[in-house]
Write a protein that holds these residues in place. Structure first.
Motif, PDB file in Angstrom:
ATOM      1  N   UNK A  75       1.205  -0.879   0.204  1.00 32.20           N
ATOM      2  CA  UNK A  75       0.198  -0.111   0.526  1.00 32.20           C
ATOM      3  C   UNK A  75       1.161   1.106  -0.052  1.00 32.20           C
ATOM      4  N   UNK A  76       2.243   1.119   0.551  1.00 29.75           N
ATOM      5  CA  UNK A  76       3.206   1.851  -0.002  1.00 29.75           C
ATOM      6  C   UNK A  76       2.958   2.995  -1.262  1.00 29.75           C
ATOM      7  N   UNK A  77       3.152   1.293  -1.985  1.00 29.72           N
ATOM      8  CA  UNK A  77       3.296   2.566  -3.417  1.00 29.72           C
ATOM      9  C   UNK A  77       1.813   2.932  -3.876  1.00 29.72           C
ATOM     10  N   UNK A  78       0.741   3.265  -3.617  1.00 29.76           N
ATOM     11  CA  UNK A  78      -0.609   3.200  -4.164  1.00 29.76           C
ATOM     12  C   UNK A  78      -0.771   4.938  -3.880  1.00 29.76           C
ATOM     13  N   UNK A  86      -0.146  -8.232 -14.471  1.00 32.28           N
ATOM     14  CA  UNK A  86      -1.480  -7.167 -13.883  1.00 32.28           C
ATOM     15  C   UNK A  86      -2.382  -6.473 -15.312  1.00 32.28           C
ATOM     16  N   UNK A  87      -1.731  -7.002 -16.367  1.00 32.48           N
ATOM     17  CA  UNK A  87      -2.428  -5.638 -17.921  1.00 32.48           C
ATOM     18  C   UNK A  87      -3.615  -5.713 -17.475  1.00 32.48           C
ATOM     19  N   UNK A  88      -4.580  -6.643 -17.507  1.00 37.12           N
ATOM     20  CA  UNK A  88      -5.903  -6.562 -17.237  1.00 37.12           C
ATOM     21  C   UNK A  88      -6.708  -6.058 -16.654  1.00 37.12           C
ATOM     22  N   UNK A  89      -5.880  -4.931 -15.513  1.00 38.38           N
ATOM     23  CA  UNK A  89      -5.530  -4.571 -14.458  1.00 38.38           C
ATOM     24  C   UNK A  89      -5.574  -3.421 -14.666  1.00 38.38           C
ATOM     25  N   UNK A  90      -5.193  -2.447 -15.667  1.00 34.58           N
ATOM     26  CA  UNK A  90      -4.684  -1.160 -16.476  1.00 34.58           C
ATOM     27  C   UNK A  90      -5.220  -0.297 -15.933  1.00 34.58           C
ATOM     28  N   UNK A  91      -6.916  -0.410 -15.709  1.00 30.99           N
ATOM     29  CA  UNK A  91      -7.694   1.228 -15.800  1.00 30.99           C
ATOM     30  C   UNK A  91      -8.364   0.747 -14.459  1.00 30.99           C
ATOM     31  N   UNK A  92      -8.520  -0.380 -13.652  1.00 30.30           N
ATOM     32  CA  UNK A  92      -8.648  -0.403 -12.743  1.00 30.30           C
ATOM     33  C   UNK A  92      -7.773  -0.059 -11.602  1.00 30.30           C
ATOM     34  N   UNK A  93      -8.767   0.990 -10.231  1.00 29.57           N
ATOM     35  CA  UNK A  93      -7.937   1.421  -8.782  1.00 29.57           C
ATOM     36  C   UNK A  93      -7.635  -0.135  -8.336  1.00 29.57           C
ATOM     37  N   UNK A  94      -6.057   1.346  -8.059  1.00 29.34           N
ATOM     38  CA  UNK A  94      -5.298  -1.129  -7.112  1.00 29.34           C
ATOM     39  C   UNK A  94      -5.436  -0.769  -5.898  1.00 29.34           C
ATOM     40  N   UNK A 136      -2.684 -10.023  -3.270  1.00 28.64           N
ATOM     41  CA  UNK A 136      -1.301 -10.469  -3.834  1.00 28.64           C
ATOM     42  C   UNK A 136      -1.274 -10.033  -4.823  1.00 28.64           C
ATOM     43  N   UNK A 137      -2.436  -8.917  -5.554  1.00 25.12           N
ATOM     44  CA  UNK A 137      -2.160  -8.351  -6.976  1.00 25.12           C
ATOM     45  C   UNK A 137      -1.844  -7.208  -6.403  1.00 25.12           C
ATOM     46  N   UNK A 138      -1.643  -6.940  -5.580  1.00 21.75           N
ATOM     47  CA  UNK A 138      -1.572  -5.134  -5.066  1.00 21.75           C
ATOM     48  C   UNK A 138       0.257  -5.992  -4.951  1.00 21.75           C
ATOM     49  N   UNK A 178       3.208  -3.366  -6.346  1.00 23.68           N
ATOM     50  CA  UNK A 178       4.399  -3.112  -5.972  1.00 23.68           C
ATOM     51  C   UNK A 178       5.408  -3.053  -6.733  1.00 23.68           C
ATOM     52  N   UNK A 179       6.095  -4.415  -6.367  1.00 22.97           N
ATOM     53  CA  UNK A 179       7.587  -4.804  -7.374  1.00 22.97           C
ATOM     54  C   UNK A 179       7.073  -4.468  -8.734  1.00 22.97           C
TER      55      UNK A 179
END
Length: 552
Positions: A388-391, A424-432, A438-440, A444-445
């Motif tokens: 969450x530090x990276x969102x 995570x390309x399928x989530x590119x337009x999704x709010x992180x 696991x996706x977060x 982050x990485x």
């Protein structure tokens, strides 16, 4: 008697078309431990949030179906009554902590459910003693390690005396001994106090033996529900503990605990008899015998890359690191192991100047103290243990782009590539913020790796990742190192370290107690060694591939 009864549950998050939970029907009995498994984003955390009432009361969205707790619909239970009946520790304990000291944090939970003031002090101290963390009573919460924060939140659950305790990745930040202690305590809570435990985990090795029932979620639907024996006879190998994956690989015909698998391996007619390190690791050029270790050490010192000399860090009167001396070489994958609070995260923070330290840290002979943080970030990437530090942005794509924008890099192809690499390309337009844990973690990485740093520092990168995603991450990190770069990783996942790292550092109480090739460090380990090494009777094999290569 079923204390939790779920019928036809469907749930869709706000602004989403696809439901996160689909037709969930589930019962959990009083005093039972239910283990919920599934890939990242399969709906595990969402299910737990639905049981606690966080979905939809906090997150919003559309919910259908029924959830009964002690035969009462959660729709008719007040928030205070629900909080008294159900307590939870979620993936990010940092988000749950609101007070500045440990004892106040636990007392705050009790005050919220109306526990009389005269009972609060006793409950606080008993819960801390129950978890053997009385020494943390007056410690500031912002000085706790990630694992210590999880223990504190579990202590709050115990203090609340809830009938149902929901745990989301409770051992993800714990060292092996602490994880075993926590699972033992959870079993004790279940068996002696009759509490129902519902736990979602990716580190299944110890939880598997504790669970009475196992459930697997896939894309929001239940695809398996049953006991351990039934589960062993399925094809859900990726969700099985390491020792059962080995048993399945060798076609053992029944579900067993760790000890039984080890004994069967020892007595099995196809088990290796004379396998030695050279046979199992004939292609490992990094293996060094103790007789040439000093000469090898001198060679490393002559080729200084990232060098720490007499590095010490203290938080007030507590020594976090005590005179650490090491030279990290180029083109190597390092893993740092150690108990919670050993100083592992502090070591990485020292390298990127996030904490003040004594001693010196140099990169190619130049003191990092004399280089500004902006320039350090160009060559040394750092990912903390909290994704969450990276969102900070509104979409996943913008999150990656933000990193490049900070360094005035305009390269959309790099963004597209890293999103695809980390799936995570399928989530590119999704709010992180709406991603699973696991996706977060993958985001982050990716947001740091997109800079192509020369050195990458990762703090618990496998946290929240299922077996398949961990394996893919390991190969990606290995590829990063093999391209001529350096990786320094903190993890409690020793099997992951055994599979992918070159060298291992063991930190205990702020001291570097052992450093060397992974085989040297894991060979004598009790807690700090791989599952395969234990199963093989402490022979010189450490990974499943090595074990398979040593079988006749």
């Amino acid at each position: 008697m079923s204390i939790v009864n779920i019928k036809g549950l469907n749930y869709t998050y706000p602004d989403e078309d696809e439901p996160a939970l689909k037709d969930i029907n589930l019962k959990a009995d009083k005093g039972e431990i239910l283990l919920v498994l599934g890939t990242s984003g399969s709906g595990k955390s969402t299910l737990l949030k639905a049981i606690t009432g966080a979905v939809p009361n906090f997150y919003g969205g559309i919910i259908e179906g029924y959830i009964y707790i002690n035969e009462k619909s959660v729709k008719t239970i007040s928030h205070r009554e629900r909080a008294h009946m159900i307590s939870a520790v979620f993936q990010d304990p940092e988000k749950q902590i609101v007070m500045n000291t440990v004892h106040k944090e636990i007392a705050f939970s009790l005050e919220n459910i109306g526990v009389p003031e005269k009972q609060i002090k006793r409950r606080v101290f008993e819960s801390l003693q129950f978890l053997n963390i009385l020494d943390l009573t007056y410690k500031k919460t912002d000085e706790l390690s990630g694992g210590e924060k999880q223990k504190v939140e579990l202590a709050a659950c115990i203090a609340m005396n809830s009938e149902i305790i929901v745990l989301d990745e409770p051992t993800s930040q714990l060292d092996p001994q602490s994880a075993e202690e926590l699972i033992y305590l959870v079993k004790k809570i279940s068996s002696e106090l009759g509490k129902t435990i519902i736990v979602a985990e990716q580190r299944v090795d110890k939880w598997f033996d504790a669970a009475e029932k196992i459930m697997v979620l896939e894309e929001g639907s239940i695809v398996f529900y049953g006991d351990r024996t039934e589960f062993y006879n399925t094809d859900f190998i990726d969700f099985m503990p390491q020792y059962l994956r080995i048993a399945k690989e060798l076609k053992f015909d029944s579900a067993m605990d760790f000890q039984s698998v080890r004994k069967k391996l020892e007595n099995h007619d196809i088990f290796f008899s004379d396998c030695i390190a050279a046979d199992c690791n004939e292609n490992d050029d990094t293996e060094k015998s103790s007789s040439i270790f000093n000469m090898f050490k001198r060679k490393k010192e002559e080729n200084e890359y990232l060098k720490l000399k007499n590095v010490s860090v203290a938080y007030h009167s507590n020594i976090a690191l005590n005179e650490i001396n090491i030279n990290f070489e180029k083109n190597k994958f390092y893993t740092i192991l150690g108990e919670n609070g050993a100083g592992k995260s502090t070591l990485l923070k020292s390298i990127v100047k996030l904490v003040p330290y004594k001693g010196s840290i140099t990169y190619i002979g130049r003191s990092l103290q004399k280089i500004n943080s902006y320039d350090i970030a160009k060559v040394i990437g750092y990912v903390s243990q909290n994704p969450n530090d990276y969102i900070s942005k509104d979409t996943v794509y913008e999150e990656i782009k933000f990193t490049l924008d900070n360094f005035k890099i305009d390269d959309s192809s790099r963004i597209e590539s890293i999103l695809k690499d980390f799936k995570i390309y399928q989530y590119k337009d999704k709010n992180p913020r709406d991603l699973s844990g696991g996706e977060k973690q993958r985001l982050a990485i990716a947001s740091v790796l997109v800079m192509n740093p020369e050195i990458l520092l990762l703090d618990e990168p496998t946290r929240g990742l299922d077996y398949s995603n961990k394996k893919e991450l390991g190969h990606m990190l290995r590829k990063f190192v093999d391209s001529g770069r350096t990786l320094i990783m903190i993890t409690h996942d020793i099997d992951f370290a055994a599979d992918f790292s070159d060298d291992i550092l063991l930190l205990i109480n702020g001291e570097l107690v052992q450093y060397g090739n992974k085989r040297e460090v894991l060979k004598e380990g009790m807690y700090y060694t791989s599952t395969v090494h234990k199963l093989a009777g402490y022979r010189d094999v450490y990974t499943l591939d090595e074990l398979k290569g040593c079988i006749k």
